[in-house]
Design an enzyme around this catalytic site. Structure first.
Site, PDB file in Angstrom:
ATOM      1  NE  ARG A  97      -2.880  -3.537   8.947  1.00  0.00           N
ATOM      2  CZ  ARG A  97      -2.775  -4.362   9.987  1.00  0.00           C
ATOM      3  NH1 ARG A  97      -2.981  -5.647   9.843  1.00  0.00           N
ATOM      4  NH2 ARG A  97      -2.475  -3.896  11.178  1.00  0.00           N
ATOM      5  CD  GLU A 106     -17.551   2.573   1.568  1.00  0.00           C
ATOM      6  OE1 GLU A 106     -18.804   2.593   1.655  1.00  0.00           O
ATOM      7  OE2 GLU A 106     -16.811   2.570   2.571  1.00  0.00           O
ATOM      8  CG  ASP A 109      -9.423  -4.836  11.041  1.00  0.00           C
ATOM      9  OD1 ASP A 109      -9.302  -4.688  12.269  1.00  0.00           O
ATOM     10  OD2 ASP A 109      -9.210  -3.927  10.219  1.00  0.00           O
ATOM     11  NE  ARG A 115      -0.627  -0.392   4.929  1.00  0.00           N
ATOM     12  CZ  ARG A 115      -1.046   0.000   6.120  1.00  0.00           C
ATOM     13  NH1 ARG A 115      -2.109   0.750   6.244  1.00  0.00           N
ATOM     14  NH2 ARG A 115      -0.406  -0.385   7.206  1.00  0.00           N
ATOM     15  CB  SER A 149      -6.063   2.570   5.803  1.00  0.00           C
ATOM     16  OG  SER A 149      -6.434   2.626   7.156  1.00  0.00           O
ATOM     17  CG  HIS A 165      -6.094  -2.866   4.514  1.00  0.00           C
ATOM     18  ND1 HIS A 165      -5.406  -1.810   3.945  1.00  0.00           N
ATOM     19  CD2 HIS A 165      -5.925  -2.744   5.847  1.00  0.00           C
ATOM     20  CE1 HIS A 165      -4.849  -1.095   4.906  1.00  0.00           C
ATOM     21  NE2 HIS A 165      -5.132  -1.634   6.070  1.00  0.00           N
ATOM     22  CG  PHE A 211     -15.225  -1.406   2.528  1.00  0.00           C
ATOM     23  CD1 PHE A 211     -16.038  -2.462   2.925  1.00  0.00           C
ATOM     24  CD2 PHE A 211     -14.337  -0.872   3.446  1.00  0.00           C
ATOM     25  CE1 PHE A 211     -15.950  -2.980   4.207  1.00  0.00           C
ATOM     26  CE2 PHE A 211     -14.243  -1.386   4.726  1.00  0.00           C
ATOM     27  CZ  PHE A 211     -15.044  -2.437   5.117  1.00  0.00           C
TER      28      PHE A 211
END
Lengths: 293, 317
Positions: B170, B61, B120, B13, B40, B112, B86
């Site tokens: 990530r 989104e 998560d 990322r 993020s 991610h 998302f």
């Protein structure tokens, strides 16, 4: 009585009677288009014929020679409730975007005039696909943001069904436009109170629409969608009131099926086409002002 | 001896973040949108230096994707940023109609992705996104393997006209692609040349496959490793050339078996050059909370799984 437009249409002045004549022909086009393929959405199309006629022949600054996808310097229009494609196709053809004879290809295999508007067949006048509801407001906001970055002060217009407002994305977009001061945006709601399964109030009541948009931070106008002079005046007012940090919405009261007596007063013609006998009855009520395609 | 020069350790990322910032400087038409995940997505530098070209969409989104499509009208090149979950599943219909069918020049940048999002848990660990995106006509799907390649890919997709899905992640992983390596959409890298088995990998599984190749080398197995960074369009030429030599293939990806890189490779081998194939991928299962490396082990997408798959597929030749 008029020719395809070569440049920005709003430099021409159209009498109310001229616009009414165009709208009458547009209504003839709509019922003929859906009848010839026994499919399509005449109800909402007839209800928005007056509005789209005024928009393209009076209110918007736009060009069809040639059609530009980027539309720099032009007002843009996004049809969010893509199922009323017949009215948009007719108005675009009558405004010279493509030959009126092409209306005869509506919904046929290989046609540029898809059941719902699309860009893949390169129909002049269409900038993005619509059909799956609730996306047009976001598209329009994006286009308006690009205009702002490009220093282009033209307007972006949208049209939505009232039932379409049940889509959550509309309200995401409504929050964004107010929060980010997207103020050259003028949305219009076709408030005919009907959707496929019945009256909007029965299917899922929208409550007080004007109050909702006001609470979301929009400037709200209301108008009769079948009074040409009122449509002209309201759009002019919305344009004059724009640029002050708030988006604008016009709640437009219409009659689904307007102009064809047996299609009015019901939701049943939302997505059904007339048979030959019904078509004849409809055409008898609508003056052929510009010549059928 | 298989050896790679290592240029440090970073997350992919951050490669996206650096690439986007560089685009801010080099291409005035590039704009960025984010749905409340600037940090993020490592978009901070772009936001700081090009605030007028950054659009904060909030946690909306669907609106973000619709806006990005609209922003192309007038010539902008929008890059949207949010988590892969998302960026795809949540907004599939918006991507399908406003971006792919309308063929808009939108770059959907998704961080991610996969199990390596870690703690998560499964709500955020999307393993179906490559499949969803590659099924869409007009869509290009790019899954770079390390920090350097993610930066190079970010720069490359700005030059490509049309919708692109760029997938990254990530965890901090070794950087083994040269900083000045050429990145060409649709042109795979042959990272290791060999004769016994072809491994076709993407994303974090490329590094895992390098580790596997070293283990296999010690056992006398010669591996050819293809970094298939573009899932669509798939570089069939490089794949078929390798298969002509090795006559078997292992596909390795941080994605569901169904619909991922492995299925794209399977389509080529079943229709053009039939050889045995083994999949290293998640098998019809959601993930769970855990560290990235624990999850890769538990869900069998680790280096050892690549080793096992190679030994198995060679026996099936």
């Amino acid at each position: 009585m008029f020719l395809p437009l070569n440049l920005h249409s709003n430099i021409f002045y159209m009498e109310t009677k001229d616009l009414q004549n165009i709208a009458s022909q547009v209504r003839r086009d709509i019922v003929r288009m859906v009848a010839q393929v026994s499919s399509g959405h005449p109800g909402g199309s007839l209800g928005c014929a007056d509005f789209l006629t005024v928009l393209y022949f009076d209110s918007m600054k736009h060009s069809n020679a040639p059609f530009s996808m980027d539309g720099k310097g032009e007002d843009l229009f996004f049809l969010s409730n893509g199922h009323i494609s017949p009215v948009w196709y007719s108005v675009l053809a009558r405004a010279g975007y493509f030959p009126v004879a092409d209306l005869g290809t509506f919904r046929r295999l290989g046609s540029k005039l898809q059941g719902h508007p699309s860009t893949d067949k390169k129909l002049p006048g269409i900038r993005i696909a619509s059909g799956s509801l609730g996306q047009g407001l976001s598209n329009a906001i994006g286009a308006a943001e690009t205009k702002r970055l490009n220093g282009d002060d033209a307007f972006v217009f949208t049209l939505h069904g009232d039932g379409e407002l049940q889509e959550g994305q509309i309200w995401e977009a409504a929050i964004y436009a107010a929060a980010k001061k997207v103020d050259k945006l003028i949305a219009t709601i076709d408030y005919n109170g009907r959707q496929i399964d019945g009256d909007v109030n029965d299917v899922m009541n929208l409550g007080n629409l004007a109050a909702k948009f006001t609470a979301f931070g929009w400037i709200v106008y209301e108008m009769d969608g079948h009074n040409i002079d009122e449509i002209k005046a309201t759009i002019a007012k919305a344009k004059a009131g724009a640029g002050q940090g708030k988006p604008s919405v016009i709640v437009m009261k219409t009659e689904m099926g307007k102009g064809v007596d047996f299609m009015e007063g019901t939701h049943k013609w939302h997505g059904s086409a007339p048979n030959a006998e019904q078509l004849a009855s409809a055409l008898a009520q609508l003056d052929e002002t510009l010549g059928d395609y | 001896m298989i050896e790679f020069e290592i240029f440090g350790n970073k997350d992919t990322r951050s490669g996206f973040g650096e690439g986007l910032h560089e685009l801010g400087k080099s291409n005035n038409e590039v704009v960025a949108l984010c749905a409340d995940l600037i940090g993020s997505l490592k978009m901070d530098a772009f936001v700081k230096d090009f605030p007028e070209r950054f659009f904060q969409a909030g946690i909306s989104e669907a609106n973000m994707i619709g806006m990005a499509a609209g922003m192309t009208i007038g010539g902008k090149i929008p890059f949207t940023g949010t988590f892969a979950a998302f960026s795809t599943g949540r907004v599939y219909d918006q991507i399908r109609q406003s971006v792919a069918y309308s063929n808009k020049n939108v770059k959907i940048c998704a961080s991610h992705a996969g199990l390596t999002l870690g703690e998560d848990g499964a709500t955020h660990q999307i393993l179906e996104d490559i499949g969803m995106m590659k099924m869409l006509p007009n869509m290009t799907v790019v899954v770079p393997c390390d920090f350097n390649q993610t930066k190079q890919a970010t720069l490359a997709i700005a030059e490509h006209e049309g919708p692109v899905y760029l997938r990254f992640g990530r965890p901090v992983m070794p950087i083994f692609i040269k900083p000045d390596a050429e990145f060409k959409i649709g042109k795979a890298d042959v990272l290791i040349e060999g004769t016994d088995v072809t491994i076709v990998a993407c994303g974090h599984l490329v590094w895992k496959s390098i580790e596997a190749a070293k283990v296999l080398e010690a056992q006398g197995v010669s591996v050819e490793l293809i970094n298939m960074h573009t899932i669509k369009p798939l570089d069939k030429e490089t794949l078929l050339k390798s298969l002509a030599k090795t006559k078997c293939v292992v596909t390795a990806e941080e994605h569901m078996r169904a619909g991922g890189l492995g299925d794209s490779v399977a389509q080529v081998i079943t229709t053009e050059f039939l050889v045995p194939q083994e999949y290293v991928a998640v098998n019809d299962s959601f993930g769970e909370s855990g560290t990235p490396m624990e999850l890769m082990t538990k869900y069998h997408i680790d280096a050892q799984d690549v080793v096992d798959a190679c030994l198995k597929v060679i026996k099936r030749k």
